[in-house]
Write an enzyme that holds these catalytic residues in place. Sequence first.
Site, PDB file in Angstrom:
ATOM      1  N   HIS A 306     -19.323 -15.855 -38.338  1.00 38.40           N
ATOM      2  CA  HIS A 306     -18.438 -15.222 -37.361  1.00 38.40           C
ATOM      3  C   HIS A 306     -19.232 -14.193 -36.577  1.00 38.40           C
ATOM      4  O   HIS A 306     -20.172 -13.578 -37.101  1.00 38.40           O
ATOM      5  CB  HIS A 306     -17.253 -14.546 -38.064  1.00 38.40           C
ATOM      6  CG  HIS A 306     -16.133 -14.182 -37.154  1.00 38.40           C
ATOM      7  ND1 HIS A 306     -16.109 -13.004 -36.444  1.00 38.40           N
ATOM      8  CD2 HIS A 306     -14.998 -14.852 -36.817  1.00 38.40           C
ATOM      9  CE1 HIS A 306     -14.999 -12.956 -35.721  1.00 38.40           C
ATOM     10  NE2 HIS A 306     -14.316 -14.065 -35.920  1.00 38.40           N
ATOM     11  N   ASP A 364     -10.987 -20.411 -39.334  1.00 36.45           N
ATOM     12  CA  ASP A 364     -10.843 -21.717 -38.704  1.00 36.45           C
ATOM     13  C   ASP A 364     -11.140 -22.854 -39.674  1.00 36.45           C
ATOM     14  O   ASP A 364     -10.710 -23.992 -39.462  1.00 36.45           O
ATOM     15  CB  ASP A 364     -11.789 -21.838 -37.498  1.00 36.45           C
ATOM     16  CG  ASP A 364     -11.525 -20.767 -36.469  1.00 36.45           C
ATOM     17  OD1 ASP A 364     -10.363 -20.634 -36.062  1.00 36.45           O
ATOM     18  OD2 ASP A 364     -12.461 -20.059 -36.072  1.00 36.45           O
TER      19      ASP A 364
END
Length: 432
Positions: A306, A364
Amino acid sequence: MSVSHAKITVAGKTIELPVRKGTIGPDIIEIAPLYRETGTFTYDPGFTSTASCESRITYIDGDEGMLLYRGYPIDELAEQGDFLETCYLLLFGELPDLIRKEKFDYIVQHHNMVHEQFARFFQGFRRDSHPMAVMVACLGAMSAFYHDSIEILDPQQHNIASIRLIAKVPTLAAMAYKYSIGQPFIYPSNGLNYSENFLRMCFAVPCEEYKVNPILSRAMDRIFILHADHEQNASTSTVRLAGSSGANPFACIAAGVACLWGPAHGGANEACLKMLEEICSVERIPEFIARAKDKNDPFRLMGFGHRVYKNYDPRARIMQKTCHEVLNELGIKDDPLLDIAVELEKIALHDEYFIEKKLYPNVDFYSGITLKALGFPTAMFTVLFALARSVGWVAQWKEMIEDPAQKIGRPRQLYTGKTKRSYVPIHERASI
């Protein structure tokens, strides 16, 4: 002793810049006087080291894997609260008491219908239009349908626009889905909660009764909470930048939706699911792991790492649990995509390559599988993200517009083009 100023020397001239402290997080050097005093700017592609605003809404500690909404950890809100409670918190700064919660829920639930002309508005789109393209258009069109709440200098209109967005975006999202599959629109039902109502509008049909599954609606609610806000990301920054010009709130949220559409942002869960489908089986995982480590191979493992989190994404743990709850409730025990995801997670948490580069699973990674199990096509994944993030955008927009220090955004640049040159008539120009 705390530092109150930072010194910087440019071309032999030394100036002092104020150092500001937040309630938590790193100190901030205020560089506004830099150009005035030295004639130089800072260069920060992606704004990774630049604070563009002052905010009290959301805080992320990427090294610790921490996400706070108004000071509350995301896992506590997702496990113990509901989405409308989170909406209230983001908008007004505190968790509501029972009376305020019931009043807020009632107001949102009784403003979820959209103008009837929206039904005809949808007819202008092709049936195969991407739902995100439809959502961008619908959000922008809200300023035409609800022009009595676009005056940005009126606090009462701020609140009306905020409620309308939170209440009506789910209805528009469900209409986008229904339109894409050729089914009739389902009107909202005020007797259902936020997530129950949304699932009904998406999956009910006029010819039979729709029964809400509480496990699935709770999972949907939790997904909304996890995606409600995430500090100054690309789409939120877009909303603030658009709002700094004085644009109306509906136009600003439409800008946020457009930015969210990008695969590097809101489209990541859709890309993650496509990656799992490409891998196809657990046996092929080593092949794709090797490709991911090969710098010369364009393949990238989606759902890992991320931009901000350098630890395990706190939302991913909740999403993993939610994913299993949904699959168990639906009787999906041997889902090949889930098997691949579980094995990939094990590798990511133990492989030296992933550990060294801090490529932990993010939210996700599991959300795509969960949404697929709930019955949504991949084209709708980013729409659901936009639905949830609408409240964060609204809260950020309200905070910005009510800040007396806010001014129109105007980033500077490092110009590397041609210097000044004279125009040459076309018949005198040398052939290229």
